[in-house]
Design a protein around this motif. Structure first.
Motif, PDB file in Angstrom:
ATOM      1  N   UNK A  99       0.857  -1.179   0.000  1.00 53.55           N
ATOM      2  CA  UNK A  99       0.000   0.000   0.000  1.00 53.55           C
ATOM      3  C   UNK A  99       0.892   1.228   0.000  1.00 53.55           C
ATOM      4  N   UNK A 100       0.465   2.238  -0.750  1.00 49.94           N
ATOM      5  CA  UNK A 100       1.301   3.421  -0.937  1.00 49.94           C
ATOM      6  C   UNK A 100       0.505   4.699  -0.705  1.00 49.94           C
ATOM      7  N   UNK A 101       1.229   5.740  -0.295  1.00 49.32           N
ATOM      8  CA  UNK A 101       0.662   7.079  -0.225  1.00 49.32           C
ATOM      9  C   UNK A 101       0.903   7.780  -1.550  1.00 49.32           C
ATOM     10  N   UNK A 102      -0.089   8.521  -1.994  1.00 49.06           N
ATOM     11  CA  UNK A 102       0.065   9.364  -3.193  1.00 49.06           C
ATOM     12  C   UNK A 102       0.017  10.820  -2.734  1.00 49.06           C
ATOM     13  N   UNK A 103       1.052  11.571  -3.092  1.00 49.07           N
ATOM     14  CA  UNK A 103       1.211  12.951  -2.645  1.00 49.07           C
ATOM     15  C   UNK A 103       0.977  13.932  -3.789  1.00 49.07           C
ATOM     16  N   UNK A 104       0.698  15.172  -3.385  1.00 47.50           N
ATOM     17  CA  UNK A 104       0.648  16.266  -4.351  1.00 47.50           C
ATOM     18  C   UNK A 104       1.246  17.512  -3.707  1.00 47.50           C
ATOM     19  N   UNK A 105       2.059  18.202  -4.482  1.00 51.01           N
ATOM     20  CA  UNK A 105       2.591  19.505  -4.076  1.00 51.01           C
ATOM     21  C   UNK A 105       2.175  20.529  -5.118  1.00 51.01           C
ATOM     22  N   UNK A 106       1.763  21.700  -4.664  1.00 51.89           N
ATOM     23  CA  UNK A 106       1.477  22.823  -5.553  1.00 51.89           C
ATOM     24  C   UNK A 106       2.194  24.051  -5.023  1.00 51.89           C
ATOM     25  N   UNK A 107       2.382  25.079  -5.829  1.00 54.80           N
ATOM     26  CA  UNK A 107       3.032  26.298  -5.340  1.00 54.80           C
ATOM     27  C   UNK A 107       2.342  26.884  -4.109  1.00 54.80           C
ATOM     28  N   UNK A 108       1.035  26.662  -3.960  1.00 53.99           N
ATOM     29  CA  UNK A 108       0.317  27.174  -2.789  1.00 53.99           C
ATOM     30  C   UNK A 108       0.808  26.531  -1.497  1.00 53.99           C
ATOM     31  N   UNK A 109       1.432  25.355  -1.603  1.00 53.48           N
ATOM     32  CA  UNK A 109       1.962  24.685  -0.417  1.00 53.48           C
ATOM     33  C   UNK A 109       3.285  25.274   0.050  1.00 53.48           C
ATOM     34  N   UNK A 110       3.871  26.142  -0.772  1.00 52.73           N
ATOM     35  CA  UNK A 110       5.135  26.772  -0.410  1.00 52.73           C
ATOM     36  C   UNK A 110       6.325  25.943  -0.843  1.00 52.73           C
ATOM     37  N   UNK A 111       7.294  26.596  -1.437  1.00 52.07           N
ATOM     38  CA  UNK A 111       8.490  25.899  -1.901  1.00 52.07           C
ATOM     39  C   UNK A 111       9.450  25.725  -0.725  1.00 52.07           C
ATOM     40  N   UNK A 112       9.774  24.498  -0.350  1.00 51.58           N
ATOM     41  CA  UNK A 112      10.654  24.293   0.805  1.00 51.58           C
ATOM     42  C   UNK A 112      12.056  24.839   0.539  1.00 51.58           C
TER      43      UNK A 112
END
Length: 303
Positions: free
Chosen positions: A137-150
């Motif tokens: 079982x796996x997690x599927x992630x999403x990043x967008x610019x609204x999440x802030x660039x680390x």
């Protein structure tokens, strides 16, 4: 009860796929995806889509997916059965000509949602009755610019490595000690560690993104720390691979590699970045969370 007729669709009767009433609790439909043929602007080929019909009514359906250049499907990612038709669903899968993985998409925390758990359980049971076995079982992630660039930690030096032989050697080192279930499965097979490394390299080449994005990471004193591969698959920008060599583990470098991949893709204009890791890979899951990548799905893989 009549025996169901199982067959592939054609472009002319592709509309049959949508005739199965499904509440959309699990699978791609649950996340707003639409099944459509390539000819109609979708992702699926009718010859790779099969239905089970009882008295002319669709009681189970399955759609296999592959990239634009693939000559055979690479994954089964759409499978639904009508209530009480688990046996027909199992027979549909059992008689398929393709032996590829089944990826069931479910919402986060799906086991705590009774209706979703039941819908997922029916599909998993049908797949197991067809001879499939759970893999991971796996997690599927999403990043967008609204999440802030680390912010880049600045601990590693990144550079392109144009030699596939060097990349393959690094992948061997990464997978010599790994938590990844797909790599472990390959290692346990006849091809061993070499097969696991080659499968990763083949995936990198399969992605229609620039070879120049593949980078090795070194510490300031020149020691190899790992490899990261920001990529673009047919669905869009993604974290293709993050790997730390065994001798560099224990320093949290997986986070540094993930951040660098995110920066590369953001710099290329990505408005969203997909990523995934095994539920059991606690260090990598922690890195995704720290870097601002949100879990938007879970996925159950069966072989």
């Amino acid at each position: 009860m009549t025996v169901p007729v199982i067959r592939s669709l054609t472009q002319g009767d592709a509309h049959l796929f949508d005739s199965l009433r499904d509440p959309g609790l699990v699978g791609r439909a649950a996340f707003g995806h639409r099944w459509a043929t390539v000819a109609d602007g979708g992702e699926y080929r009718p010859e790779w889509t099969r239905v089970a019909l009882r008295d002319g009514v669709v009681v189970a359906r399955a759609a296999w997916w592959g990239g634009p250049e693939d000559t055979e499907p690479v994954i089964l990612n759409w499978f639904d059965v009508a209530e009480g038709e688990d046996a027909a669903g199992a027979e549909l899968l059992r008689t398929t000509p393709w032996s590829v993985e089944y990826e069931l998409i479910v919402p986060p925390g799906w086991r705590d949602l009774p209706a979703v758990r039941a819908a997922a359980g029916a599909r998993i049971a049908a797949a197991e009755a067809a001879g499939m076995k759970p893999l991971v079982e796996r997690y599927r992630y999403e990043w967008t610019p609204a999440d802030g660039l680390p912010e880049r930690p600045g601990r590693l030096v990144f550079r392109e490595e144009p030699d596939d032989a060097v990349i393959l050697d690094v992948l061997r080192r990464v997978h010599s000690r790994t938590l990844d279930a797909h790599a472990l499965r390959a290692i346990e097979g006849p091809g061993g560690l070499e097969q696991a490394a080659q499968e990763e390299l083949d995936f990198f080449h399969w992605c229609p993104s620039p070879r120049s994005w593949w980078q090795l990471a070194h510490t300031p004193d020149g020691a190899l720390a790992g490899i990261h591969v920001p990529a673009r698959n047919p669905g869009g920008p993604c974290i293709g691979f993050i790997g730390v060599v065994p001798e560099a583990r224990g320093h949290g470098y997986g986070y540094d590699l993930l951040v660098e991949s995110t920066h590369v893709l953001a710099g290329e204009g990505a408005t969203s970045v997909a990523g995934s890791t095994d539920v059991g890979n606690v260090p990598m899951a922690a890195a995704f969370a720290r870097a601002g990548h949100r879990v938007i799905q879970e996925r159950v893989h069966l072989r």
